[in-house]
Structure formats: C-alpha cells, structure tokens
Design a protein around this motif. Structure first.
Motif, PDB file in Angstrom:
ATOM      1  N   MET A   1      22.890 -34.096  74.861  1.00  0.00           N
ATOM      2  CA  MET A   1      23.250 -32.797  75.431  1.00  0.00           C
ATOM      3  C   MET A   1      24.166 -32.053  74.464  1.00  0.00           C
ATOM      4  O   MET A   1      25.098 -32.631  73.910  1.00  0.00           O
ATOM      5  CB  MET A   1      23.968 -32.990  76.780  1.00  0.00           C
ATOM      6  CG  MET A   1      24.329 -31.696  77.474  1.00  0.00           C
ATOM      7  SD  MET A   1      24.957 -31.932  79.157  1.00  0.00           S
ATOM      8  CE  MET A   1      23.459 -32.458  79.998  1.00  0.00           C
ATOM      9  N   TYR A   2      23.894 -30.778  74.255  1.00  0.00           N
ATOM     10  CA  TYR A   2      24.671 -29.991  73.304  1.00  0.00           C
ATOM     11  C   TYR A   2      26.029 -29.609  73.904  1.00  0.00           C
ATOM     12  O   TYR A   2      26.119 -29.172  75.056  1.00  0.00           O
ATOM     13  CB  TYR A   2      23.907 -28.737  72.895  1.00  0.00           C
ATOM     14  CG  TYR A   2      22.648 -29.059  72.132  1.00  0.00           C
ATOM     15  CD1 TYR A   2      22.715 -29.632  70.863  1.00  0.00           C
ATOM     16  CD2 TYR A   2      21.391 -28.816  72.685  1.00  0.00           C
ATOM     17  CE1 TYR A   2      21.557 -29.949  70.160  1.00  0.00           C
ATOM     18  CE2 TYR A   2      20.229 -29.133  71.989  1.00  0.00           C
ATOM     19  CZ  TYR A   2      20.325 -29.708  70.729  1.00  0.00           C
ATOM     20  OH  TYR A   2      19.189 -30.033  70.034  1.00  0.00           O
ATOM     21  N   LYS A   3      27.082 -29.797  73.109  1.00  0.00           N
ATOM     22  CA  LYS A   3      28.439 -29.550  73.563  1.00  0.00           C
ATOM     23  C   LYS A   3      29.103 -28.364  72.870  1.00  0.00           C
ATOM     24  O   LYS A   3      30.135 -27.889  73.327  1.00  0.00           O
ATOM     25  CB  LYS A   3      29.302 -30.796  73.337  1.00  0.00           C
ATOM     26  CG  LYS A   3      28.872 -32.018  74.137  1.00  0.00           C
ATOM     27  CD  LYS A   3      29.811 -33.189  73.878  1.00  0.00           C
ATOM     28  CE  LYS A   3      29.435 -34.397  74.731  1.00  0.00           C
ATOM     29  NZ  LYS A   3      30.364 -35.544  74.481  1.00  0.00           N
ATOM     30  N   LEU A   4      28.511 -27.897  71.767  1.00  0.00           N
ATOM     31  CA  LEU A   4      29.177 -26.865  70.963  1.00  0.00           C
ATOM     32  C   LEU A   4      28.143 -25.996  70.272  1.00  0.00           C
ATOM     33  O   LEU A   4      27.173 -26.514  69.702  1.00  0.00           O
ATOM     34  CB  LEU A   4      30.084 -27.543  69.927  1.00  0.00           C
ATOM     35  CG  LEU A   4      30.974 -26.694  69.021  1.00  0.00           C
ATOM     36  CD1 LEU A   4      32.171 -27.528  68.540  1.00  0.00           C
ATOM     37  CD2 LEU A   4      30.221 -26.185  67.795  1.00  0.00           C
ATOM     38  N   ILE A   5      28.329 -24.683  70.336  1.00  0.00           N
ATOM     39  CA  ILE A   5      27.513 -23.726  69.596  1.00  0.00           C
ATOM     40  C   ILE A   5      28.402 -23.044  68.569  1.00  0.00           C
ATOM     41  O   ILE A   5      29.380 -22.383  68.917  1.00  0.00           O
ATOM     42  CB  ILE A   5      26.904 -22.657  70.525  1.00  0.00           C
ATOM     43  CG1 ILE A   5      25.987 -23.299  71.562  1.00  0.00           C
ATOM     44  CG2 ILE A   5      26.142 -21.610  69.712  1.00  0.00           C
ATOM     45  CD1 ILE A   5      25.493 -22.320  72.630  1.00  0.00           C
ATOM     46  N   ALA A   6      28.085 -23.225  67.291  1.00  0.00           N
ATOM     47  CA  ALA A   6      28.784 -22.518  66.218  1.00  0.00           C
ATOM     48  C   ALA A   6      27.932 -21.318  65.835  1.00  0.00           C
ATOM     49  O   ALA A   6      26.792 -21.471  65.373  1.00  0.00           O
ATOM     50  CB  ALA A   6      28.995 -23.428  65.009  1.00  0.00           C
ATOM     51  N   SER A   7      28.465 -20.130  66.042  1.00  0.00           N
ATOM     52  CA  SER A   7      27.671 -18.910  65.873  1.00  0.00           C
ATOM     53  C   SER A   7      28.207 -18.023  64.770  1.00  0.00           C
ATOM     54  O   SER A   7      29.393 -17.674  64.739  1.00  0.00           O
ATOM     55  CB  SER A   7      27.652 -18.111  67.184  1.00  0.00           C
ATOM     56  OG  SER A   7      26.991 -16.866  67.010  1.00  0.00           O
ATOM     57  N   ASP A   8      27.316 -17.631  63.867  1.00  0.00           N
ATOM     58  CA  ASP A   8      27.622 -16.558  62.924  1.00  0.00           C
ATOM     59  C   ASP A   8      27.976 -15.306  63.733  1.00  0.00           C
ATOM     60  O   ASP A   8      27.556 -15.143  64.879  1.00  0.00           O
ATOM     61  CB  ASP A   8      26.397 -16.304  62.044  1.00  0.00           C
ATOM     62  CG  ASP A   8      26.542 -15.065  61.188  1.00  0.00           C
ATOM     63  OD1 ASP A   8      27.489 -15.025  60.378  1.00  0.00           O
ATOM     64  OD2 ASP A   8      25.732 -14.131  61.342  1.00  0.00           O
ATOM     65  N   MET A   9      28.730 -14.412  63.107  1.00  0.00           N
ATOM     66  CA  MET A   9      29.145 -13.199  63.796  1.00  0.00           C
ATOM     67  C   MET A   9      28.247 -12.005  63.460  1.00  0.00           C
ATOM     68  O   MET A   9      27.432 -11.586  64.270  1.00  0.00           O
ATOM     69  CB  MET A   9      30.610 -12.894  63.459  1.00  0.00           C
ATOM     70  CG  MET A   9      31.580 -13.945  63.984  1.00  0.00           C
ATOM     71  SD  MET A   9      31.672 -13.995  65.786  1.00  0.00           S
ATOM     72  CE  MET A   9      32.629 -12.507  66.087  1.00  0.00           C
ATOM     73  N   ASP A  10      28.381 -11.455  62.254  1.00  0.00           N
ATOM     74  CA  ASP A  10      27.643 -10.255  61.877  1.00  0.00           C
ATOM     75  C   ASP A  10      26.145 -10.528  61.798  1.00  0.00           C
ATOM     76  O   ASP A  10      25.709 -11.512  61.208  1.00  0.00           O
ATOM     77  CB  ASP A  10      28.147  -9.736  60.525  1.00  0.00           C
ATOM     78  CG  ASP A  10      29.642  -9.466  60.544  1.00  0.00           C
ATOM     79  OD1 ASP A  10      30.149  -9.030  61.587  1.00  0.00           O
ATOM     80  OD2 ASP A  10      30.292  -9.713  59.519  1.00  0.00           O
ATOM     81  N   GLU A  11      25.383  -9.650  62.390  1.00  0.00           N
ATOM     82  CA  GLU A  11      23.922  -9.715  62.458  1.00  0.00           C
ATOM     83  C   GLU A  11      23.393 -10.832  63.359  1.00  0.00           C
ATOM     84  O   GLU A  11      22.183 -10.968  63.532  1.00  0.00           O
ATOM     85  CB  GLU A  11      23.267  -9.851  61.064  1.00  0.00           C
ATOM     86  CG  GLU A  11      23.271  -8.576  60.248  1.00  0.00           C
ATOM     87  CD  GLU A  11      24.568  -8.389  59.463  1.00  0.00           C
ATOM     88  OE1 GLU A  11      25.025  -9.348  58.823  1.00  0.00           O
ATOM     89  OE2 GLU A  11      25.120  -7.283  59.516  1.00  0.00           O
TER      90      GLU A  11
END
Length: 280
Positions: A1-11
């Motif tokens: 099960m996924y516990k963390l989403i690391a997301s780019d910001m711009d675009e």
C-alpha cells in the motif's frame, strides 16, 4: 500500500500561474483522510514552495515534508531549518556564471537562503517568475557573484524557450565540468540545470523514505519532466501527468489523462490510492 506521494510542483501540481488548482486541494483533503503523505518536490527553494501553499489549510499538510532544490534539501513542512542540505561546488558555479555572462544567457542562481537571483531574462520569463517567491532580478551590468556574498550556492540554470538550445548547452558544457562535482539535468522544456553531483529528486525521495522508515516501494513519484526521471525511477510507482515530456514518459508506470494545469492529483488518487483502500 502506498504511503507517500512525492510530487513535482511546476507543470505537475500547479497551474501556469503557480497556483494550486482547486481539484488538487480537494485531493489533498482525501489523502489526509486516507493517511497518505503528500510531499512537494521541486527544483525551487523551500520558501518558494511554501508560498504556493499560503492559502491552503495547514492541517492538510501537517506532519509532512518538502523536498527542494532538486532533492538537495529536505524540510519539515512549516520549518525553515533543513533536515538535509547539499551545496554545489562554488568554483563550478563561478565558471558557469562567467560563461553565462560572456554569452548573455538567461540565468537563475540559487542560494541556501532561498534566493533566486535572475539575469538577462527575456520578457516572457521575467513575467513568468514574477509569481515565484524569492526572485531577485539583477541588473545586466552585474558581472560577478558578489550579490551572493555570505551565502552558499545551491545550483545555477540557463533558460531558453528553444529547448534544443538548452540541450546543446548541456552537451557543450558536459566535457568541461567535473562530473564528480556537478550533474546536468533539464526541466520545464526551457531549463538546463547544473546541480550538485549525485543530487536529484530520486535521492531526495530515498533519503526521506529512509528518514520516515517507509519502504521506497511504498512511494509514488509524480512528475512531468526530465528532472523528475530519477524520482519516477526510484519510487515504487512513477506517475506522469498527461503533459509528461517524451523523455520522462518511459519511466512512468502510469500516465494520467489530466494535465498538471487542470489539477491531476484527483485522478491519481482515484486510480491508484482509492482502490487500495477499498480492498484493504
């Protein structure tokens, strides 16, 4: 099960005016309900990233983290003191800055104090960065790094709307830059970035996962461009927005139907996170 989403910001997470689309705010609420951490990950400084969340309920980001400077810095959300910081070789930046001056290249120079000094920007880029916190325009006649006196340097980039020229600059400079000190990456289809060797969003994610005792396989990397590739590769699942670049696309286990500017986080939550919790 996924516990963390690391997301780019711009675009990826923000629209073209560096604002968080309303659907993404609603998705943050759902992630909070499900106990999944949302971690902003950007090439920009911590203060600049925090400014994007100024109008978001702090409770939605409680106990999470920020990965900045392409993975070079990690902060607790709301705490300006970094848990991890990585600086770039100053002599290398001095060389790259002189090169930029000589060729009058549009430049961004980043310091550990969250400054983004800019020089020789064309009108469209000047307009674009006005919505970014911490930008300090330099006069065209500035020709040395004295403006960063007393500050450490983190990275430098050249900007050109002709992305092929950015790729050409990277190829031309690679043989004369010490690869043990500086890495070259690309972003936003207009930047060639020079960062500390061995530093990228993938290493930033790995460091944070270790800090939180989360297996890297339980993380999602969410991005759109070349400087997200290491994060997409390192994560348990790499997810691209509909506008993901051709070079980053092969590293995405899933490409969404929604572009970053439209607010793509809800689609990620619906297609990946929700099914796991329905079957748990």
């Amino acid at each position: 099960m996924y516990k963390l989403i690391a997301s780019d910001m711009d675009e990826t997470f923000l629209d073209s005016e560096h604002r968080i689309p309303a659907p993404n705010v609603e998705a943050l609420k759902r992630l909070r309900e499900l106990g999944v951490l949302f971690v902003p990950s950007s090439g920009r400084p911590y203060r600049s990233i925090m400014a994007n969340f100024a109008d978001v309920d702090p409770e939605l980001m409680r106990d999470t983290y920020v990965i900045s400077y392409n993975g070079g810095f990690i902060n607790r959300f709301g705490d300006s003191k970094p848990l991890l910081s990585t600086l770039i070789d100053r002599e290398s930046v001095e060389f790259l800055y002189r090169y930029g001056i000589e060729h009058r290249l549009a430049m961004h120079i980043y310091t550990d104090q969250d400054d983004i000094f800019t020089q020789f920007l064309p009108p469209e880029e000047d307009e674009y960065v006005r919505t970014i916190e911490g930008v300090v325009p330099l006069d065209d006649d500035v020709s040395d790094l004295s403006f960063a006196e007393g500050k450490q340097l983190v990275k430098i980039l050249y900007m050109d709307t002709d992305f092929a020229h950015c790729k050409q600059l990277g190829a031309e400079l690679a043989p004369v830059i010490d690869p043990t000190k500086v890495d070259i990456t690309y972003s936003s289809a207009r930047y060639v970035e020079f960062v500390p060797a061995g530093v990228n969003k993938g290493t930033g994610l790995a460091h944070l996962a270790e800090l939180l005792d989360i297996d890297i396989s339980q993380t999602i990397g969410f991005g759109d461009a070349a400087n997200d590739i290491d994060m997409l590769k390192a994560a348990g699942l790499g997810v691209g927005v509909a506008n993901v670049s051709d070079d980053a696309r092969p590293y995405c286990g899933l490409v969404l139907n929604t572009t970053g500017g439209e607010g793509a986080l809800p689609e990620l939550v619906e297609r990946v996170i929700e099914p796991e919790h329905r079957t748990a």
